[in-house]
Motif scaffolding. Structure first.
Motif, mmCIF file in Angstrom:
data_model
loop_
_atom_site.group_PDB
_atom_site.id
_atom_site.type_symbol
_atom_site.label_atom_id
_atom_site.label_comp_id
_atom_site.label_asym_id
_atom_site.label_seq_id
_atom_site.Cartn_x
_atom_site.Cartn_y
_atom_site.Cartn_z
ATOM 1 N N VAL A 25 5.145 1.855 -8.641
ATOM 2 C CA VAL A 25 5.549 0.895 -10.217
ATOM 3 C C VAL A 25 6.794 -0.154 -9.923
ATOM 4 C CG1 VAL A 25 6.171 2.197 -12.689
ATOM 5 C CG2 VAL A 25 4.406 2.578 -11.188
ATOM 6 N N PRO A 26 7.746 0.414 -9.582
ATOM 7 C CA PRO A 26 9.209 -0.264 -9.605
ATOM 8 C C PRO A 26 8.249 -1.646 -8.672
ATOM 9 C CG PRO A 26 9.482 1.766 -9.298
ATOM 10 C CD PRO A 26 8.375 2.254 -8.988
ATOM 11 N N ALA A 27 8.253 -2.023 -8.067
ATOM 12 C CA ALA A 27 7.988 -3.017 -7.123
ATOM 13 C C ALA A 27 6.784 -3.586 -7.937
ATOM 14 C CB ALA A 27 6.901 -2.895 -6.342
ATOM 15 N N LEU A 28 5.610 -3.049 -8.480
ATOM 16 C CA LEU A 28 4.761 -4.080 -9.188
ATOM 17 C C LEU A 28 5.390 -4.625 -10.898
ATOM 18 C CD1 LEU A 28 1.608 -1.989 -9.102
ATOM 19 C CD2 LEU A 28 2.490 -3.698 -7.462
ATOM 20 N N THR A 29 5.967 -3.789 -11.270
ATOM 21 C CA THR A 29 7.177 -4.227 -12.474
ATOM 22 C C THR A 29 7.604 -5.694 -11.497
ATOM 23 O OG1 THR A 29 7.882 -1.965 -12.799
ATOM 24 C CG2 THR A 29 9.502 -3.440 -13.918
ATOM 25 N N LEU A 30 8.417 -5.403 -11.095
ATOM 26 C CA LEU A 30 9.214 -6.957 -10.156
ATOM 27 C C LEU A 30 8.803 -7.930 -10.488
ATOM 28 C CD1 LEU A 30 11.740 -8.332 -9.446
ATOM 29 C CD2 LEU A 30 11.371 -6.710 -7.215
ATOM 30 N N ALA A 31 7.209 -7.757 -9.583
ATOM 31 C CA ALA A 31 5.838 -8.722 -8.743
ATOM 32 C C ALA A 31 5.649 -9.204 -10.150
ATOM 33 C CB ALA A 31 4.795 -7.471 -8.484
ATOM 34 N N CYS A 74 5.748 -19.011 -7.408
ATOM 35 C CA CYS A 74 5.790 -18.360 -5.952
ATOM 36 C C CYS A 74 4.887 -17.669 -5.592
ATOM 37 C CB CYS A 74 7.052 -18.048 -6.607
ATOM 38 S SG CYS A 74 8.040 -16.642 -5.246
ATOM 39 N N HIS A 75 4.594 -17.201 -4.425
ATOM 40 C CA HIS A 75 3.186 -16.025 -3.453
ATOM 41 C C HIS A 75 3.947 -14.906 -3.561
ATOM 42 C CE1 HIS A 75 -0.797 -15.609 -2.053
ATOM 43 N NE2 HIS A 75 0.715 -14.384 -0.941
ATOM 44 N N VAL A 76 3.343 -13.955 -4.540
ATOM 45 C CA VAL A 76 3.827 -12.404 -4.604
ATOM 46 C C VAL A 76 2.922 -11.929 -3.891
ATOM 47 C CG1 VAL A 76 4.469 -10.411 -6.133
ATOM 48 C CG2 VAL A 76 5.653 -12.689 -6.218
ATOM 49 N N THR A 77 3.476 -11.275 -2.726
ATOM 50 C CA THR A 77 3.157 -10.246 -1.217
ATOM 51 C C THR A 77 3.408 -9.488 -1.019
ATOM 52 O OG1 THR A 77 1.412 -9.900 0.616
ATOM 53 C CG2 THR A 77 3.640 -11.247 1.045
ATOM 54 N N ALA A 78 2.975 -8.323 -1.022
ATOM 55 C CA ALA A 78 3.427 -6.417 -0.775
ATOM 56 C C ALA A 78 2.381 -6.373 0.388
ATOM 57 C CB ALA A 78 3.048 -5.556 -2.303
ATOM 58 N N GLY A 79 3.477 -5.303 0.794
ATOM 59 C CA GLY A 79 2.513 -4.462 2.534
ATOM 60 C C GLY A 79 3.590 -3.186 2.276
ATOM 61 N N SER A 108 7.898 -4.772 0.276
ATOM 62 C CA SER A 108 8.051 -3.635 0.828
ATOM 63 C C SER A 108 7.415 -1.919 0.796
ATOM 64 C CB SER A 108 9.200 -3.278 2.189
ATOM 65 O OG SER A 108 8.743 -1.810 2.709
ATOM 66 N N ILE A 109 6.560 -1.728 0.274
ATOM 67 C CA ILE A 109 5.719 -0.449 -0.299
ATOM 68 C C ILE A 109 6.016 0.534 0.778
ATOM 69 C CG2 ILE A 109 4.730 0.466 -2.374
ATOM 70 C CD1 ILE A 109 4.487 -2.416 -3.301
ATOM 71 N N ILE A 110 7.045 1.611 0.824
ATOM 72 C CA ILE A 110 7.011 2.717 2.013
ATOM 73 C C ILE A 110 6.453 3.610 1.326
ATOM 74 C CG2 ILE A 110 8.091 4.208 3.461
ATOM 75 C CD1 ILE A 110 9.834 1.884 4.485
#
Length: 750
Positions: free
Chosen positions: A208-214, A224-229, A200-202
């Motif tokens: 940057v942190p979200a894509l780092t973990l992804a 694993c299917h990695v999705t974001a919203g 969840s990228i609000i």
């Protein structure tokens, strides 16, 4: 034998967001998936776990040691002058040298204060919050020039250029979350092996942190299917999917609300079906070997009354930095008004405007109250619609919900009558935030606010008299606004400080989804898009009339100074209650009225400003002194100018303006070497800068056991100077009063 689910799903809220309460999106998605047959949905709030880990004695001590290597204070001692571009590094090194040991020793206690009953004691709360802030400055210095605060996360890499964003995910020196994810999050995910990871990228600060973990997950778990919203991706998601190299981090993006698309995605992956039929999904087709983005058509929104109550199970409620949890709950989605020319939320939150019925809302609120053991609710809404303002209080009262709540609202005179406000209070409402924006009717018309100043005053007055704390959102720098009009807004707010308790002031930004961006000619604006990055959301502009962007930034500073002088909640360190989401509200929820809280803040500000010496003044516990080659105070002042602020990305835009640092350097001369001593008091979590002779006087005070004892040994002239000095140190929080001591009369006491 442990039975594993055939289709585990992990939903992660990545850093950086507020650390005071949980976020709503993922509990809503968890409840929706579970209601449709997915029985193994994990919630992971990596944001609060990151704050809790980084804000620990072990982490602060490690950061302190890292700063000594990366930013040694000695580096600055041999320089003939300190240029603007070195101010931030010097400040970080100086503060860490002075405060590092004390902050490491006190950080765990500071978290305990914010999580316990001591939270409600201002003399414990304020030093604890200061300690949190100073710990984050030490953590930031360890990854300089990255900066992590309670409100933002930025790096030298701008958010508006995909190459920089993706480079930041690999930057082990400056990305503090890379090591955190590897040590604390990735091993759990690898052990769990989810089939879908949802991020969840609000906010832009999460990108940057979200894509780092992804990236870490895609490398460790390629199946694993990695999705974001989330809200931020609704703005930049389509651009992001075209970014070279993104396929190493993500498999798909979900646009707008996530319940229906995420469910359809999980079903398709579970059943081996094609992804092309999933509405509002953009995904990478890897069938040909190369990842090719495919954008599916928009999907249909869910019916809110058919959605289950959000499920917060699994979130670490004990880690949030508040003594009592405020639960978020969305009463509607979209905006019923949807006309403001500066606002883009109706565009990106969609599709469409929908609301829950009052009965459904109260059903869910009662369920959450009983399941979670909390009676505090933050109703999430762009603005509470008039019909719900009538129906929701009646339903809450009739069913004896016994909650306390706050929400955003719109100025609706027919809803906020004295009688209507009384019912709101009876239902538990304690705080409302209104979009005021400006006191200039001409600008209100350009904004299409649909409200007049008299209506604003009437609504605020009725709320305040009923006992509701009123916050106004205001802005400066809307196209064509003049300095005189900005001053008129300040004058209006100050004139009504008896009914308005807080003001959330922001400078105007043009983003690509707004009416201003799409129709600049209506506002006399020319958009400067020539230097924009491939992920640009916000743009610089030139206006035919009114203030420039630089002048608006200067006006912002003067407006904030006026607010600090006129609003007790903003005076001195009282502003910490305003800055920490829900913290002021928790006092209101306990029965403190807005008037009582303002009176407390006023008395506290007056006490802090009082420099009267007292015999019982002694150095605070945990005092540390560090010799520094330049003036820390001058460096802080140099970094606080509007030009200097423009050289760093703000929490809204997250982008760098290429010419801003050069402009700031041109407007700020170098600092000459000035030997000083930086003092830090661990007990009060305060800094002060002294001349070397002042440091010697402080040492004498400490050796004598306090002002009374030292003053008694001096001649009258020296005693007067000492008392003046001690009073100033008390005002700065370096000396404190120990009333239990037997006071020796000083000149001020006789």
């Amino acid at each position: 034998m442990i039975q594993r689910s055939a289709f585990p799903v992990s939903l992660v809220f990545p850093p950086q967001g507020h650390f005071t309460q949980p976020y709503l999106a993922l509990p809503c998605l968890k409840a929706w998936l579970e209601a449709h047959g997915f029985d193994d949905v994990e919630l992971l709030d990596a944001n609060i776990e990151a704050y809790d880990t980084l804000l620990s004695a072990e982490s602060v001590e490690a950061a302190r040691e890292r700063v000594a290597t990366r930013l040694p204070l000695e580096r600055f001692a041999a320089r003939p002058a300190l240029a603007f571009e070195d101010l931030a590094a010097f400040r970080a090194a100086a503060e860490c040298a002075a405060s590092g040991a004390a902050v490491a020793a006190r950080i765990d206690d500071a978290k305990a204060v914010l999580r316990g009953g001591a939270f409600f004691d201002p003399e414990r709360y304020v030093p604890a919050v200061r300690t949190i802030y100073h710990a984050l400055r030490i953590v930031s210095a360890a990854h300089f020039p990255s900066e992590l605060t309670p409100h933002n996360f930025t790096m030298r890499h701008g958010n508006d250029r995909s190459a920089e964003v993706l480079a930041a995910t690999l930057d082990r020196d400056e990305n503090p979350f890379l090591a955190f994810f590897e040590a604390r999050v990735l091993p759990r995910l690898v052990a769990r092996r989810p089939r879908v990871l949802g991020l969840s990228i609000i906010y832009g600060s999460q990108l940057v942190p979200a894509l780092t973990l992804a990236r870490l997950v895609k490398r460790a778990l390629p199946e694993c299917h990695v999705t974001a919203g989330g809200g931020f991706l609704a703005y930049i998601g389509r651009k992001l999917m075209d970014a070279p190299g993104l396929e190493a981090c993500l498999d798909s993006l979900i646009f707008h609300e996530g319940e229906a698309p995420l469910l359809a995605l999980c079903e398709a992956l579970r059943d081996g079906r094609d992804l092309r039929q999933i509405g509002s999904l953009t995904w990478f087709d890897r069938s040909s070997g190369a990842a090719r983005p495919i954008e599916n058509p928009p999907g249909h929104p869910i019916r809110l009354d058919a959605a289950p109550a959000p499920n917060f199970d699994g979130l670490p409620f004990h880690l949030y930095l508040s003594p009592e949890i405020v639960v978020p709950y969305d009463v509607n989605r979209g905006c019923y008004y949807g006309e403001c020319t500066f606002c883009t939320l109706p565009t990106v939150i969609g599709p469409g405007y929908r609301t829950r019925s009052a009965r459904t809302i109260v059903d869910h609120v009662l369920h959450l109250r009983d399941r979670l053991g909390t009676r505090h609710v933050n109703f999430i809404t762009d603005c509470m619609p008039p019909g719900l303002l009538r129906d929701l209080p009646e339903e809450l009262i009739a069913r004896r919900a016994g909650i306390r709540w706050w929400a955003d609202a719109r100025v609706e005179p027919k809803a906020y009558t004295p009688e209507g406000c009384a019912r709101l209070v009876e239902s538990g409402c304690r705080k409302l935030l209104f979009g005021f924006e400006t006191a200039t009717p001409r600008l209100l018309k350009l904004m299409k606010k649909g409200q007049g100043l008299q209506a604003v005053v009437d609504v605020a007055t009725n709320c305040a008299r009923a006992g509701i704390s009123v916050t106004f959102y205001a802005m400066v720098g809307f196209p064509s606004e003049t300095r005189a009009e900005a001053q008129a807004t300040v004058d209006f707010l100050v004139r009504h400080a008896d009914v308005v308790r807080e003001v959330s002031l922001q400078t105007f930004h043009v983003d690509e989804q707004s009416h201003v961006f799409k129709h600049p000619e209506e506002f006399g604006v020319r958009i400067r898009a020539e230097a924009a990055g491939d992920l640009a959301l916000y743009h610089d502009y030139e206006s035919d009339t009114g203030m420039t962007q630089a002048e608006a930034a200067e006006a912002f500073e003067s407006m904030m100074a006026a607010l600090r002088a006129s609003f007790p909640l903003f005076a001195g360190d009282n502003i910490y209650w305003f800055m920490q989401k829900s913290h002021y509200f928790l006092h209101l929820a306990r029965g403190v009225t807005p008037d009582e809280f303002v009176a407390r803040c006023r008395r506290r500000a007056e006490r802090r400003a009082d420099a009267t010496p007292h015999a019982a003044l002694v150095p605070g516990a945990g005092l540390a002194l560090s010799a520094i080659p330049y003036s820390w105070a001058a460096a802080v002042a140099g970094l606080a100018t509007p030009a200097a602020r423009a050289a760093r990305p703000d929490f809204l835009s997250g982008r760098y303006v290429p010419e801003a640092e050069a402009a700031a350097a041109a407007s700020s001369g170098p600092l000459a070497p000035t030997p000083r001593v930086l003092v830090y008091c661990g007990e009060t979590a305060e800094f002060a800068e002294l001349r070397p002779d002042g440091a010697r006087a402080l040492a004498a005070l400490s050796a004598a056991g306090g002002l009374g004892a030292l003053a008694a040994s001096l001649e009258p002239a020296a005693r007067t100077n000492l008392e003046r000095f001690a009073g100033e140190l008390a005002r700065r929080g370096i000396l404190v009063r120990r009333e239990a001591q037997s006071p020796v009369p000083t000149g001020a006491d006789r």
